[in-house]
Design an enzyme around this catalytic site. Structure first.
Site, PDB file in Angstrom:
ATOM      1  N   HIS A  54       0.755  -1.204   0.100  1.00 37.10           N
ATOM      2  CA  HIS A  54       0.108  -0.096  -0.126  1.00 37.10           C
ATOM      3  C   HIS A  54       0.954   1.209  -0.177  1.00 37.10           C
ATOM      4  CE1 HIS A  54       0.730  -0.793   4.186  1.00 37.10           C
ATOM      5  NE2 HIS A  54       0.470   0.581   4.564  1.00 37.10           N
ATOM      6  N   HIS A  56       1.259   3.978   1.996  1.00 38.37           N
ATOM      7  CA  HIS A  56       1.823   4.726   3.116  1.00 38.37           C
ATOM      8  C   HIS A  56       3.453   5.112   3.147  1.00 38.37           C
ATOM      9  CE1 HIS A  56      -2.200   3.955   5.751  1.00 38.37           C
ATOM     10  NE2 HIS A  56      -2.177   5.019   4.931  1.00 38.37           N
ATOM     11  N   ASP A  58       5.857   4.761   5.046  1.00 38.43           N
ATOM     12  CA  ASP A  58       6.470   3.808   5.808  1.00 38.43           C
ATOM     13  C   ASP A  58       6.402   2.622   5.085  1.00 38.43           C
ATOM     14  OD1 ASP A  58       4.109   3.187   6.563  1.00 38.43           O
ATOM     15  OD2 ASP A  58       4.493   2.616   8.670  1.00 38.43           O
ATOM     16  N   HIS A  59       6.027   2.313   3.941  1.00 38.97           N
ATOM     17  CA  HIS A  59       6.161   1.187   3.024  1.00 38.97           C
ATOM     18  C   HIS A  59       6.673   1.398   1.724  1.00 38.97           C
ATOM     19  CE1 HIS A  59       3.633  -1.296   5.743  1.00 38.97           C
ATOM     20  NE2 HIS A  59       3.432  -0.132   6.263  1.00 38.97           N
ATOM     21  N   HIS A 113      -7.374  -1.221   5.861  1.00 41.22           N
ATOM     22  CA  HIS A 113      -6.340  -0.276   6.492  1.00 41.22           C
ATOM     23  C   HIS A 113      -6.206   0.679   5.324  1.00 41.22           C
ATOM     24  CE1 HIS A 113      -2.854   1.205   8.501  1.00 41.22           C
ATOM     25  NE2 HIS A 113      -2.109   1.245   7.264  1.00 41.22           N
ATOM     26  N   ASP A 137      -0.127  -3.961   6.346  1.00 40.39           N
ATOM     27  CA  ASP A 137      -0.555  -3.718   7.734  1.00 40.39           C
ATOM     28  C   ASP A 137      -1.998  -4.043   7.732  1.00 40.39           C
ATOM     29  OD1 ASP A 137       1.850  -2.179   8.049  1.00 40.39           O
ATOM     30  OD2 ASP A 137       0.890  -0.224   8.109  1.00 40.39           O
ATOM     31  N   HIS A 175       5.377  -4.622  10.938  1.00 37.77           N
ATOM     32  CA  HIS A 175       5.700  -3.802  12.390  1.00 37.77           C
ATOM     33  C   HIS A 175       5.650  -4.861  13.433  1.00 37.77           C
ATOM     34  CE1 HIS A 175       4.752   0.305  10.725  1.00 37.77           C
ATOM     35  NE2 HIS A 175       3.938  -0.465   9.896  1.00 37.77           N
TER      36      HIS A 175
END
Length: 257
Positions: A54, A56, A58-59, A113, A137, A175
């Site tokens: 996805h 985001h 942090d990905h 998410h 996530d 995570h």
């Protein structure tokens, strides 16, 4: 296919897939480029693919720098993430397949998410091997992702897909949230001895700075409350009978836990 877990940021994991015979690698959800480049250099591998679950930051935060170093690498992501994943070349939908070396993965559409979230499932190659699920996530060890763009019903349906996979599937979530997730799990299901045992083991692991990822899907099915919306103990704890209402109440409670 060897899988390496690369810590990043404060609690992220990046996953590197390595085909030693072909000297190639693929990356799942590169939050940062630097630790990936270090691992690629250590392995002497060429990056050929980036598999994003996805959009985001942090990905996908490492995508641009990795592409500068390896401009031939192909960036994969969900079709509904068009324009949101840096450098995306391939726009995947449910049921599509991707390949890395001699392994093939099925693409699962798992919104909740985010509205565009996908997962990659590599089935086992023989009776003695495990399947590999890269789920970003959506599913966490002991928990699930927050509903940033989706609804409880969407997330429950997405997790239903994952719950149908074999118990022997290794779950590579992005995570290190297991300890906090299990503290919530024991709060809502305090008599569950499997959760009690798992919490004790994870507490020991984290005291020694051991990673809890990957987890096994069979373990998640017995201890993760977000895969147990139809369990009487969870429904009773949430004072609900309807599965979607149970899941919604559970997610709301976790948001403020």
């Amino acid at each position: 296919m060897q899988i390496y877990r690369i810590p990043a940021l404060s609690d992220n994991y990046i996953f590197l897939l390595h085909d030693a015979d072909r000297h190639i690698a693929a990356i799942v959800d590169p939050a940062q480029a630097t630790p990936v480049l270090q691992k690629l250099d250590e392995l002497g591998a060429t990056l050929v693919a980036i598999f994003n679950t996805h959009h985001h930051g942090d990905h996908v935060g490492g995508n641009a720098q990795l592409l500068r170093q390896f401009p031939e690498a192909i960036v994969y992501g969900g079709s509904h993430d068009r324009g949101r994943i840096p450098g995306q070349h391939v726009f995947l939908q449910a049921g599509d397949g991707v390949k890395f070396g001699d392994r093939s993965a099925e693409v699962l559409f798992v919104p909740g998410h985010t509205r565009a979230h996908i997962a990659y499932y590599f089935p086992p190659v023989d009776a003695d091997s495990t399947g590999e699920l890269f789920c970003g996530d959506v599913l966490f060890s002991g928990g699930c992702g927050r509903l940033r763009e989706g609804t409880p019903e969407q997330m429950m349906r997405s997790l239903s897909q994952l719950r149908k996979l074999p118990d022997t599937t290794r779950v590579w979530c992005a995570h290190e949230y297991t300890l906090s997730n299990l503290r919530f799990a024991i709060a809502v299901d305090p008599r569950n001895q499997a959760v009690q045992r798992r919490l004790s083991e994870v507490q020991r692991m984290r005291r020694h700075d051991e990673a809890t990822i990957p987890t096994m899907l069979g373990l998640e099915k017995s201890t993760n409350p977000f895969l147990r919306w139809d369990a009487p103990a969870i429904q009773q704890a949430m004072n609900q009978r309807d599965p979607v209402a149970t899941f919604a109440a559970l997610r709301t409670k976790k948001d403020t836990f």
